[in-house]
Each structure stands twice: as C-alpha cells, then as structure tokens.
Design a protein around this motif. Structure first.
Motif, PDB file in Angstrom:
ATOM      1  N   LEU A 267      32.562  38.824  40.572  1.00 31.05           N
ATOM      2  CA  LEU A 267      31.678  38.888  39.602  1.00 31.05           C
ATOM      3  C   LEU A 267      31.078  37.396  39.206  1.00 31.05           C
ATOM      4  O   LEU A 267      29.875  37.011  39.053  1.00 31.05           O
ATOM      5  N   TYR A 268      32.131  36.351  38.965  1.00 27.03           N
ATOM      6  CA  TYR A 268      31.866  35.156  38.449  1.00 27.03           C
ATOM      7  C   TYR A 268      31.639  34.209  39.744  1.00 27.03           C
ATOM      8  O   TYR A 268      30.955  33.014  39.269  1.00 27.03           O
ATOM      9  N   GLU A 269      32.345  34.455  40.859  1.00 23.19           N
ATOM     10  CA  GLU A 269      31.881  33.597  41.968  1.00 23.19           C
ATOM     11  C   GLU A 269      32.420  31.973  41.689  1.00 23.19           C
ATOM     12  O   GLU A 269      31.634  31.163  41.771  1.00 23.19           O
ATOM     13  N   PRO A 270      33.526  31.906  41.228  1.00 23.51           N
ATOM     14  CA  PRO A 270      33.998  30.502  40.622  1.00 23.51           C
ATOM     15  C   PRO A 270      33.946  29.467  41.547  1.00 23.51           C
ATOM     16  O   PRO A 270      33.446  28.279  41.506  1.00 23.51           O
ATOM     17  N   THR A 271      34.110  29.822  42.951  1.00 27.04           N
ATOM     18  CA  THR A 271      34.037  28.925  44.004  1.00 27.04           C
ATOM     19  C   THR A 271      32.872  28.454  44.119  1.00 27.04           C
ATOM     20  O   THR A 271      32.447  26.902  44.283  1.00 27.04           O
ATOM     21  N   LYS A 272      31.854  29.237  44.402  1.00 26.21           N
ATOM     22  CA  LYS A 272      30.236  28.804  44.566  1.00 26.21           C
ATOM     23  C   LYS A 272      29.797  28.206  43.227  1.00 26.21           C
ATOM     24  O   LYS A 272      29.031  27.418  43.707  1.00 26.21           O
TER      25      LYS A 272
END
Length: 391
Positions: A267-272
């Motif tokens: 949901l958060y896509e922290p890496t992107k």
C-alpha cells in the motif's frame, strides 16, 4: 494548535475527568467506598455532556484549513477515545463494587482489586496534556537553522530524515495494524461481517437494554459508546464505511497466509516513495536552511504518527479488557468490539498512508505528507547557482 471553542471544551472535559478519578487515584488502598458510588455516578453523568462537546469541537478542527490544527485534532481524538475507554472501565468496576456491597468480603475484594487499574495518575495527566494541547518546542529547530551547515550536509540530513521516517511509519503501521486485525479476527468472522454494516452508525443504539440497568452500568456502556464516537470522528462515517471494505480485504489476505507487513508495504510502496523523494532532493539547489526546515517537518510527521500509534496501542490494550466483560454488562459486546477494532485498524493504516503520501491509499488526506512536503518546499526553490549537489 487549538481553537478557542476547542480549548474551552478540553478544559471542561479535563476538569471532569480529574474530578471523577481523583478519589480512586488518591485512595489506592480503598479506591471504591460504597457510600461514594452515587457521587461517582453523578460526576460521570455530568462528564457525558463534556465528552460530547469535546468530540464536536475536535471534529470541527479536523475540517480547519490549517494542517497543524487538523494533525493536532486527530491526535486529540485518539487521546479522548482512550480516556473515554478508561472512564468506562472505571465505571464498570465501580458498578461491580456496588453490586457486591451486600457482601462485605466480596465488596472489599472487588473494590481493592484496582478500580482504575488501567490508568495510573501519570498516564491520565499525559493523556489530558495531549487533549489540552502541548506546545511544540521550536527553540532547537530555530537554533539549528541559525547555525545551518553547508547545503551538501543539510541535504544529506534531509535524505536521512526521509529514509528514517518512511521506514518507521511503515513499520509502526504494520505492527499496530497487525495487532488490531488480530483482535478483530479473534472475535469471529460472523461478528466481523455483521460489524461492517454498523460502521458509521450510532453505536449507542446497538448497546440497547440489559438486565443490569443500574446507573453505573448504564454509564459504563455510555462511555464505551463515547470512545467509539471519538474514533469514528477520526475518519467520519462515509470514509469509515469505505475503509471497512479494505479491512475485510486485508482480513481475507491474512486468513490466506499473508503477512500484514507485506500488505502495508504494498500500500505504501516505501522503496518507490523514498526513491522519488530522493530524486526531488537531489535535483534541488535550495539554501541549507530550506533543507533543514524540510527535514524538521519530515521528522515532525514521524513524531506525530508515533504519538498516534502509542495512543492506538494503549487503546488496543484497553479493548482487551472490554472483551472479558460479561454480556449482561455489555450486550452485543463482541459485535461492538468488532466495530471499534475495524475503525481503529483502518485509521492506523490510512493515517500512515497520509503521513507518507502513499499514492494508492488516499481515502484520508488530512495533512501534507512526506512526498508533498518535499515537493512543495524544495521543487520551487532553485537556490544559489553555486550550491553543489550531493546525496
């Protein structure tokens, strides 16, 4: 930050809470004297009105144009939900003490078992401090800006702040969301499915009548409803109903073996997200003071989310007490708990998504998150041509 209307309501509520708890905190050895329980009920009835007024005032602040007011209001509603829940548990044990008054030994056992055991005096004051509005300390920030390092060092500090904040917000949302959903699953899917139709509704009507109709038992149930109302205000009925569908989807994935941390990362896509924000920072040639100011804002978002998660964790501990309450005292108790767990788990994930500006989870848009803060405050600042790039 707080508005005058909110401040008046918060002060009135805080006075009422302190008055209600004072005898039980001060007299730890004999917390509930049977003769004083009618006075306890009187105080609790007066506090019901103050509770409603504070919820309304805080909810109004959620719609204010200033992001700082909205952020503060969200944290204050969480603190109020926790305090309302603590009040309900205090009143439950007072009601149990009243019921046991015919037997001296039984009464002593109940009253000395720890009315208000969920709330030490220091914890109560910490919650009330949140409600009354803590002043943010800015002296250290101002000093750091005045003693700003070179732009390259300041840029690196911002990069580190972004990396840390995204990582920590994702981890905290995953951990607390997992606990909330585990509590929800523990209530049984039949209650969960039934609860989805009640999210956003008047929970007091669900409580209904019971064979235990004493004032204290009635007040106990009323403050359970007030805690629910404070949590519901965080999302609003319409968003809460939409979020319920996501909660059901997450539960299905968990039942099929998924880890909630994996769901949150999707949901958060922290890496992107960090990569995109880093690219904006790398291209900026702002002054060192601008980098420091943005880094401070990023850290404040992380800190604000951490405060909310701490309050949510304490709420989850309180909900475990409610799960043990007999149906005679809390009719439809497991159903009501399912509604509260659903709203709380949705809020934890959605407010974390708001803090980082997750692209695929935008039901809640209360504050400029990390992505937006960096974009808006740095992208439009070319800075001096001599500034070097780093990071």
């Amino acid at each position: 930050m707080r508005t005058p209307d909110y401040q008046v309501a918060a002060e009135q509520y805080a006075r009422g809470v302190r008055t209600l708890f004072a005898p039980f905190i001060a007299e730890a050895a004999t917390r509930a004297v049977p003769g004083s329980l009618s006075e306890t009920a009187d105080r609790a009835e007066q506090l019901l009105i103050a509770s409603d007024e504070l919820t309304h005032a805080a909810t109004a602040n959620l719609a204010m144009p200033e992001p700082a007011l909205r952020e503060a209001a969200a944290t204050q509603l969480l603190a109020k939900a926790l305090t309302d829940l603590d009040i309900s548990l205090l009143l439950l044990e007072a009601a149990q003490a009243e019921a046991a008054v015919s037997s001296t030994s039984a009464a002593e056992q109940v009253t000395r078992s720890g009315i208000g055991h969920t709330l030490a005096g220091e914890q109560l004051e910490a919650q009330l401090a949140v409600l009354l509005g803590e002043k943010r300390l800015t002296a250290a920030t101002e000093q750091a800006v005045r003693a700003a390092p070179d732009p390259a060092t300041a840029r690196f500090d911002l990069l580190q702040a972004v990396d840390d904040a995204v990582l920590q917000i994702t981890a905290r949302a995953s951990k607390t969301g997992q606990v909330a959903l585990a509590g929800l699953l523990g209530l049984g899917m039949s209650n969960v499915v039934q609860a989805t139709g009640l999210v956003g509704q008047n929970i007091a009507a669900v409580l209904g009548q019971t064979q235990r109709v004493t004032r204290l038992y009635g007040l106990f149930r009323s403050f359970v409803a007030k805690a629910h109302d404070s949590l519901l205000a965080l999302l609003g009925p319409s968003i809460a109903q939409l979020a319920t569908r996501q909660v059901l989807s997450w539960l299905n994935e968990l039942q099929n073996g998924a880890l909630f941390g994996t769901i949150v990362e999707r949901l958060y896509e922290p890496t992107k997200l960090t990569a995109a924000v880093r690219a904006i920072i790398a291209q900026s040639q702002a002054e060192a003071t601008s980098y420091l100011a943005v880094a401070e804002r990023v850290r404040s978002l992380d800190e604000q989310f951490s405060k909310q998660i701490d309050l949510a964790d304490r709420l989850l501990r309180g909900l475990r007490w409610l799960n043990a309450v007999p149906a005679a005292a809390l009719p439809q108790g497991r159903l009501i708990l399912a509604v509260i767990y659903t709203v709380l788990s949705a809020y934890v994930v959605l407010t974390g998504a708001d803090a980082v500006d997750a692209r695929h989870t935008r039901l809640l848009d209360r504050t400029p998150g990390i992505r937006r803060v960096v974009t808006e405050l740095l992208a439009a600042q070319p800075g001096p041509e001599s500034t070097s790039s780093a990071g």
